[in-house]
Design a protein around this motif. Structure first.
Motif, PDB file in Angstrom:
ATOM      1  N   GLN A   1      -6.604  39.849  27.211  1.00 54.43           N
ATOM      2  CA  GLN A   1      -6.472  38.768  26.307  1.00 54.43           C
ATOM      3  C   GLN A   1      -7.731  38.907  25.289  1.00 54.43           C
ATOM      4  N   ILE A   2      -8.701  39.201  25.626  1.00 54.40           N
ATOM      5  CA  ILE A   2     -10.130  39.334  24.921  1.00 54.40           C
ATOM      6  C   ILE A   2      -9.990  40.356  23.995  1.00 54.40           C
ATOM      7  N   LEU A   3      -9.265  41.739  24.586  1.00 51.66           N
ATOM      8  CA  LEU A   3      -9.044  42.784  23.664  1.00 51.66           C
ATOM      9  C   LEU A   3      -7.915  42.539  22.413  1.00 51.66           C
ATOM     10  N   THR A   4      -7.101  41.843  22.796  1.00 49.33           N
ATOM     11  CA  THR A   4      -6.128  41.332  21.731  1.00 49.33           C
ATOM     12  C   THR A   4      -6.591  40.503  20.733  1.00 49.33           C
ATOM     13  N   GLU A   5      -7.531  39.541  21.278  1.00 48.46           N
ATOM     14  CA  GLU A   5      -8.182  38.714  20.246  1.00 48.46           C
ATOM     15  C   GLU A   5      -9.060  39.171  19.588  1.00 48.46           C
ATOM     16  N   SER A   6      -9.848  40.220  20.016  1.00 46.06           N
ATOM     17  CA  SER A   6     -10.731  41.104  19.169  1.00 46.06           C
ATOM     18  C   SER A   6     -10.227  42.260  18.287  1.00 46.06           C
ATOM     19  N   GLY A   7      -9.011  42.086  18.509  1.00 44.04           N
ATOM     20  CA  GLY A   7      -8.174  43.099  17.647  1.00 44.04           C
ATOM     21  C   GLY A   7      -8.319  44.659  18.012  1.00 44.04           C
ATOM     22  N   LEU A   8      -8.848  44.942  19.049  1.00 42.04           N
ATOM     23  CA  LEU A   8      -8.963  46.310  19.842  1.00 42.04           C
ATOM     24  C   LEU A   8      -7.731  46.761  20.148  1.00 42.04           C
ATOM     25  N   LEU A   9      -6.990  45.619  20.408  1.00 44.22           N
ATOM     26  CA  LEU A   9      -5.388  46.021  20.891  1.00 44.22           C
ATOM     27  C   LEU A   9      -4.376  45.013  20.047  1.00 44.22           C
ATOM     28  N   PRO A  10      -3.278  45.569  19.680  1.00 45.01           N
ATOM     29  CA  PRO A  10      -2.489  44.620  19.120  1.00 45.01           C
ATOM     30  C   PRO A  10      -1.683  43.641  19.952  1.00 45.01           C
ATOM     31  N   GLY A  11      -1.158  42.695  19.341  1.00 47.60           N
ATOM     32  CA  GLY A  11      -0.298  41.714  19.837  1.00 47.60           C
ATOM     33  C   GLY A  11      -0.990  40.749  20.431  1.00 47.60           C
ATOM     34  N   VAL A  12      -0.357  39.959  21.340  1.00 41.44           N
ATOM     35  CA  VAL A  12      -1.126  38.437  21.645  1.00 41.44           C
ATOM     36  C   VAL A  12      -0.584  38.310  23.152  1.00 41.44           C
ATOM     37  N   LEU A  13      -1.253  37.529  24.016  1.00 39.40           N
ATOM     38  CA  LEU A  13      -0.784  37.197  25.274  1.00 39.40           C
ATOM     39  C   LEU A  13      -0.478  35.476  25.235  1.00 39.40           C
TER      40      LEU A  13
END
Lengths: 78, 218
Positions: free
Chosen positions: B89-101
């Motif tokens: 979740q932190i990786l998606t929120e930080s933009g390091l991974l795409p999408g959202v949980l």
């Protein structure tokens, strides 16, 4: 001055929480409820700024943290 | 080999990750959310938990912590980053991974072992598995319902960035395309909802996560 920020799920994004609350309202007898969507309301207190400047700053806050624009949209009231 | 394990306020799987890494014979550097550097580590693990009490959105506050600025620099240079559960979740929120949980489709916290399929073996953590291999891994989350818009999803597929999928009929949260974990384009940043660190010790009921940590440490 007070900036009011409304963060809501974008159209088309499933809102299971809203669905559950909608069902509960139906159970309570509010049969007229067609749909419920749940969002967030955020108050940001700022020093008095020109309105356009304040709006630009709050927009940056929304894009940077307050909303996740992958699934959420936001509306600002000043 | 040195692995940095980050602790945020309300992380609760950090010590499980420390234990898994040590079990593989690597040393651990404990990193704190206020640290501005990842020091000289070879890989970073962002563990599960409820960082900052899940305030605003899961992972939203942690994504803007000082340590994540350092993790972004580390990842940009090709450093290996693994995010598990809240770490994903932190990786998606930080933009390091795409999408959202998003919130689980059935609104329930789900805590059980699920079958997870390896889709991509060309990443920092899956190189020791076989494509299509099924692992038994526990999930424990309220917001694991992976979502990406149609364009992002198409890009993920085109670049082979879907790394883990829940096996047919095992999707515990409503995630789009049964996605359990993804990687970035460069394949050095991986996030997943299941907990491999909880299946590294036979005493805990399984060892399917062992090869994941071994791969990370290679």
């Amino acid at each position: 001055m007070l900036a009011k920020v409304y963060v809501t799920l974008k159209q088309g994004v499933l809102d299971p929480q809203g669905k559950a609350v909608g069902h509960a309202l139906g159970t309570l007898g509010f049969k007229e409820v067609e749909d419920v969507r749940i969002g967030k309301y955020i108050e940001v207190t700022l020093p008095d700024l020109p309105k356009d400047k304040a709006e630009a700053r709050v927009k940056e806050m929304c894009e940077g943290l307050l909303a996740n624009t992958v699934i959420e949209s936001y509306r600002i009231e000043l | 080999m040195k692995v940095g394990v980050i602790t945020f306020p309300a992380s609760n799987c950090d010590q499980d990750c420390v234990s898994a890494v040590k079990r593989m014979g690597a040393s651990v550097v404990s990193l704190w959310h206020r640290d501005a550097s990842v020091q000289d580590v070879d890989a970073v693990i962002i563990p599960g938990g409820f960082s900052y009490g899940d305030y605003l959105r899961c992972g939203a506050m942690a994504a803007h912590s000082p340590i994540m600025a350092a993790v972004k620099q580390f990842a940009a240079k090709g450093g290996r980053v693994l995010g598990i559960c809240n770490g994903f979740q932190i990786l998606t929120e930080s933009g390091l991974l795409p999408g959202v949980l998003m919130r689980n489709a059935h609104l329930k916290f789900v805590c059980r072992t699920v079958a997870v399929k390896i889709v991509n073996t060309q990443t920092a953590v899956t190189s020791r598995y076989k494509s299509g291999q099924i692992l038994q891994m526990p999930v424990a989350h309220m917001e694991g319902n992976y979502f990406a818009d149609a364009t992002t999803l198409a890009t993920l597929k085109k670049n082979n960035q879907i790394v883990f999928q829940y096996a047919d009929g095992q999707n515990p949260n409503g995630a789009i395309d049964n996605i359990a974990g993804i990687c970035n384009e460069a394949r050095n940043v991986v996030g997943l909802m299941p907990h491999p660190e909880r299946v590294c010790d036979p005493l805990l009921g399984g060892t399917d996560g062992v090869e994941l940590f071994k791969a990370l440490l290679q």
